[in-house]
Design a protein around this motif. Sequence first.
Motif, short mmCIF file in Angstrom:
data_model
loop_
_atom_site.label_atom_id
_atom_site.label_comp_id
_atom_site.label_asym_id
_atom_site.label_seq_id
_atom_site.Cartn_x
_atom_site.Cartn_y
_atom_site.Cartn_z
N TRP A 213 52.04 24.01 33.14
CA TRP A 213 51.36 25.18 32.59
C TRP A 213 50.45 25.81 33.66
CZ3 TRP A 213 51.21 27.96 27.99
CH2 TRP A 213 50.14 28.83 27.84
N ALA B 202 50.72 29.50 35.04
CA ALA B 202 49.59 30.42 34.93
C ALA B 202 49.28 31.06 36.28
CB ALA B 202 48.37 29.68 34.40
N LEU C 2 52.48 33.91 29.60
CA LEU C 2 52.69 32.57 29.06
C LEU C 2 52.35 32.54 27.58
CD1 LEU C 2 52.66 31.88 32.11
CD2 LEU C 2 51.45 29.79 31.52
N ALA D 46 51.86 33.64 36.84
CA ALA D 46 51.58 34.83 36.03
C ALA D 46 50.45 35.65 36.64
CB ALA D 46 51.23 34.43 34.60
N TYR E 212 46.16 41.31 29.74
CA TYR E 212 47.04 40.14 29.65
C TYR E 212 46.93 39.49 28.27
CZ TYR E 212 49.03 35.56 30.71
OH TYR E 212 49.79 34.42 30.69
N GLU E 213 45.69 39.26 27.81
CA GLU E 213 45.50 38.63 26.51
C GLU E 213 46.07 39.50 25.38
OE1 GLU E 213 44.54 35.67 25.98
OE2 GLU E 213 44.08 35.26 28.08
#
Length: 514
Positions: free
Chosen positions: A191, A195, A206, A198, A140-141
């Motif tokens: 947010w 999150a 995001l 997600a 993801y990152e």
Amino acid sequence: MAFKVLLIDDEPAALEGLELWIDWEELGFEICGSGSNGAEGLRMIRELEPDLVITDVRMPLMDGLEMIEAWSREGTKPVKFAIVSGYGEFKYAQKALRYGVNAYLLKPVIPEEAADQIRDIRQELEREREERSLTKMASYEEAVMLIKELLDGGPDALGGMEEEANRLSDAMPAWNMCLVQADPENLARLWAKAAAMAGKGEYIFLVDLEVHGFGIVYGLNLAEDNEPAAAAMAEELLAGGIGDRRVFMAVGQAESSLLRIGRCCKTAKRAIRYAFYRDQNPGLIRYDQVRHFKFEDHFERLDLFEEMLQAVLLLDKPALQKALQSADSSLRESKPNPDFVKKIAIHVMYQIMSHMRETAGPVAEPWIEKYDIPRISGTVMTLGDVMDDLLSCAEGCIDLFMQEQQRQSQGIAQEITDYVREHYRKPLTIRKLAEVFYLHPVYLGQLLLKKNGISFNEMLHNLRIEEAVRLLENSRLKNSEIAERIGYGHYGQFLKQFEARHAMSPNEYKKRMF
């Protein structure tokens, strides 16, 4: 979170024993279903997606090992298997090992022994879940980093990560971005919701974009799926209500490649600007809804803002409200660029505040500090919000000036009253007073009436007759001498005013004293 276990056995008593004799909750599992043969079990594995399946070996239609073998060929999700078999069925145990079965339970099942093996399976499931979580987090990152690079500089900015970007892009047929803007207090909550969204989805990411907003980049099975997907995201983000807080959301034009996500972002930003002219909850704005609209580059009726300033200078609230309403209607009709409108409003507010500082001086500073002009330049402002702030500023200015004017008027009125008390014995008229204090006679008369509750003439005669009474009681002056001393040029005028206040003449008043 408990793991799911599915129980398969063609003997009802055996199923009931598995359900009742083993403390599944203590072992970290919940029973998601039960079946009576391998064919039914295979179908339930597809539907229920269990983490662990405990199955008998010998069953009609399809036995347990055949079911395990079938799932090993078609399975889309890893599943742990434990089989239950009797002592005389060692050949099944050998076959089970070839399929990677995780546990072998002998009939009759002893709960304590079964619990030990199931506990081992749970530990393995937990380890795999943690590994998947770490892998997913790292992926993801990495994906977010790729997306940021694409947004900042396009495909040319990838710097050796083209293969990873293409691999991620190819995972979904289409991509798009949903842009979310809100005030800082509400943004953190949105947010957190995004999150969580997600975390549940596989291709939702995001990205930070600006102080007041963020982007949700998401994959689509087809570009045509964009509308329902975006609507579902908006509904989930706004679930639970947002009170009177502003939230703007817009989706761009879907693209067939993640490498063109910059275009999605650009079209989403174009779309979200149209929220400025939607005063109620703007809802989700799609680029395809507004792509043919265009903001005007100028505004013809700037004179309406000049009228607002003039109304403030004249302390005329009705004229101010009329000019503001006309400007609001004209702006909505012509729809100039929102940034242009905000700049005009900020300019007018600074003009008002500059006038306040020049006129009211230090008195104006505490009032000015209440107004947050930079707020107008923020992203989550509609035209109605801007005009409300402008009206509040202008009306507040008028109120402050009127209060200050009243305060100053009260001070002047006291000065005039003190002057009349000191000089009432002299030939004094309101016109002479007006000359002394440089005020219009009518305005001066109104000030004294408001301050003392009586007119100037009434006040003057009251002071003179009060003095006449003191002289009648404490002196041997003639009535005509008293009249002259207290400011009356004609005795008849003195007599009239005295009788009006005491219902008797000065001589009658003297007689009553003695």
